[in-house]
Write a protein that holds these residues in place. Sequence first.
Motif, PDB file in Angstrom:
ATOM      1  N   GLY A   1     -36.676  53.159 -47.357  1.00  0.00           N
ATOM      2  CA  GLY A   1     -35.662  52.947 -48.386  1.00  0.00           C
ATOM      3  C   GLY A   1     -34.890  54.216 -48.684  1.00  0.00           C
ATOM      4  N   ARG A   2     -35.608  55.324 -48.814  1.00  0.00           N
ATOM      5  CA  ARG A   2     -34.948  56.598 -49.104  1.00  0.00           C
ATOM      6  C   ARG A   2     -34.052  57.026 -47.952  1.00  0.00           C
ATOM      7  NH1 ARG A   2     -40.092  57.664 -51.058  1.00  0.00           N
ATOM      8  NH2 ARG A   2     -40.628  59.194 -49.444  1.00  0.00           N
ATOM      9  N   LYS A   3     -34.493  56.777 -46.726  1.00  0.00           N
ATOM     10  CA  LYS A   3     -33.672  57.131 -45.565  1.00  0.00           C
ATOM     11  C   LYS A   3     -32.385  56.313 -45.515  1.00  0.00           C
ATOM     12  CE  LYS A   3     -37.431  58.844 -42.664  1.00  0.00           C
ATOM     13  NZ  LYS A   3     -38.225  58.672 -41.431  1.00  0.00           N
ATOM     14  N   ALA A   4     -32.432  55.130 -46.169  1.00  0.00           N
ATOM     15  CA  ALA A   4     -31.234  54.290 -46.226  1.00  0.00           C
ATOM     16  C   ALA A   4     -30.376  54.601 -47.450  1.00  0.00           C
ATOM     17  CB  ALA A   4     -31.622  52.813 -46.237  1.00  0.00           C
ATOM     18  N   GLY A   5     -30.816  55.575 -48.257  1.00  0.00           N
ATOM     19  CA  GLY A   5     -30.025  55.999 -49.413  1.00  0.00           C
ATOM     20  C   GLY A   5     -30.412  55.369 -50.721  1.00  0.00           C
TER      21      GLY A   5
ATOM     22  N   GLY B   1     -42.937  44.382 -51.063  1.00  0.00           N
ATOM     23  CA  GLY B   1     -44.334  44.777 -51.157  1.00  0.00           C
ATOM     24  C   GLY B   1     -44.553  46.040 -51.972  1.00  0.00           C
ATOM     25  N   ASP B   2     -45.604  46.769 -51.630  1.00  0.00           N
ATOM     26  CA  ASP B   2     -45.926  48.007 -52.343  1.00  0.00           C
ATOM     27  C   ASP B   2     -44.774  48.992 -52.319  1.00  0.00           C
ATOM     28  OD1 ASP B   2     -48.401  46.911 -52.719  1.00  0.00           O
ATOM     29  OD2 ASP B   2     -49.519  48.419 -51.590  1.00  0.00           O
ATOM     30  N   ALA B   3     -43.990  48.965 -51.262  1.00  0.00           N
ATOM     31  CA  ALA B   3     -42.869  49.904 -51.133  1.00  0.00           C
ATOM     32  C   ALA B   3     -41.874  49.756 -52.276  1.00  0.00           C
ATOM     33  CB  ALA B   3     -42.164  49.690 -49.792  1.00  0.00           C
ATOM     34  N   ALA B   4     -41.801  48.558 -52.859  1.00  0.00           N
ATOM     35  CA  ALA B   4     -40.861  48.305 -53.953  1.00  0.00           C
ATOM     36  C   ALA B   4     -41.566  48.104 -55.286  1.00  0.00           C
ATOM     37  CB  ALA B   4     -40.005  47.083 -53.631  1.00  0.00           C
ATOM     38  N   GLY B   5     -42.880  48.380 -55.329  1.00  0.00           N
ATOM     39  CA  GLY B   5     -43.606  48.285 -56.594  1.00  0.00           C
ATOM     40  C   GLY B   5     -44.101  46.902 -56.946  1.00  0.00           C
TER      41      GLY B   5
END
Length: 394
Positions: free
Chosen positions: A164-168, A280-284
């Motif tokens: 997600g961070r790599k996509a901004g 999932g966990d990546a988005a909380g």
Amino acid sequence: MEVKTDVLVIGAGPAGSIAAREASKNGVKTLIIDKKSEIGTPKRCAEGILKSTLDELEIKPDKRWITKEITGIEIVAPNNKKLILDQNNFELPDTGYILERKVFDKHLVMDAIRYGSKVMVKTKANQIERIDDGFLVYANNLGKEIKIFTKIIIAADGPESKIGRKAGLKSNTMLDNMASCIQYEMVNVEMDESEHVKIHIGTICPGGYIWIFPKGDDIANVGLGVLKSHTDKTAKYHLDSFVQTNRYVSNAQCIEMNVGGDPIGGLLDDRYADNIMIIGDAAGFVDPLTGDGIRTAMLSGKYAGIVASKSIKMKDYSRNILKEYYDLTEEKIGKSFNKFNKIKEFLLTLDDQSLNNIIEEILKTDFNRINLTTLFKIIIKSSPKSIFKLGKLF
């Protein structure tokens, strides 16, 4: 090597596999990649799941990945008084299973494959680059560099998510909202009732709770999650202290140890953009109150997969179309998480004596007559100062 796909799912945990299943089910070309050589390992979960969750996600129970059926829960107060909730004294709304995640996760991936998904293991996404109609992902597959062209990325890369961070997107979890978790799978565990899960509450586990989830007659997952804002000791210190003093596990031996972070701050607002959704966990998608993430992770994957397939068929991968994923998860999950977050914050204010008093008052009450109003009265009677804190919940 170059690979082209409509939807690229990064991460083959339950959220990613359900997302791929739903996209493939709707005829969309879908690829799952996972950096591990074996899907399902290492496990980062207490492995409990409600039966209703399987129904909700259209997953047929299979004895290959069910290790134990659970019929009750025991909440253990700091003074070791037990609040036992099972079919003998309480009409439980649901019961559950303890899974073997190493088998369960593979099962979900296999389901996605049967609907048409492709899978590449030992494949790590290193860099992503926006192109005209999607992303170019630079990945390493079994030691070889490959390029993957995709219209949509579904990022299911766990609590340490980088995609997600790599996509901004601002998709990092604040450290204060990341519980530090550790779990031992243990053998030679003593159990009064091998079909009950045990939850130990109080300062024995600062900012969290200790769980004992049975996987066999003398096998159990024993673990905890602590908040660093509530202790200067490590999660391992607190778990080892419990194991040394608790009569059920003091003679047990650890055969597997798992550690990791659990994001319990609620859903990330920045979980979608043009050509990308984070799940999932990546988005909380972890319950702030219980720390359970498997149900809501899979639901987030389901919604993302459905929305991705619509987007591909419409040939519109913009955030305007993908916003449906945000709206669905906000309505079905986010609203309840906001309430659970407030309850969690209240519970963290209670000291051991207040928790002991509350459990003892509940034990004097007819369980089946307890409702929200009754529970508030019990809490206020047990801890009068709580009335001011309860007021902030509403």
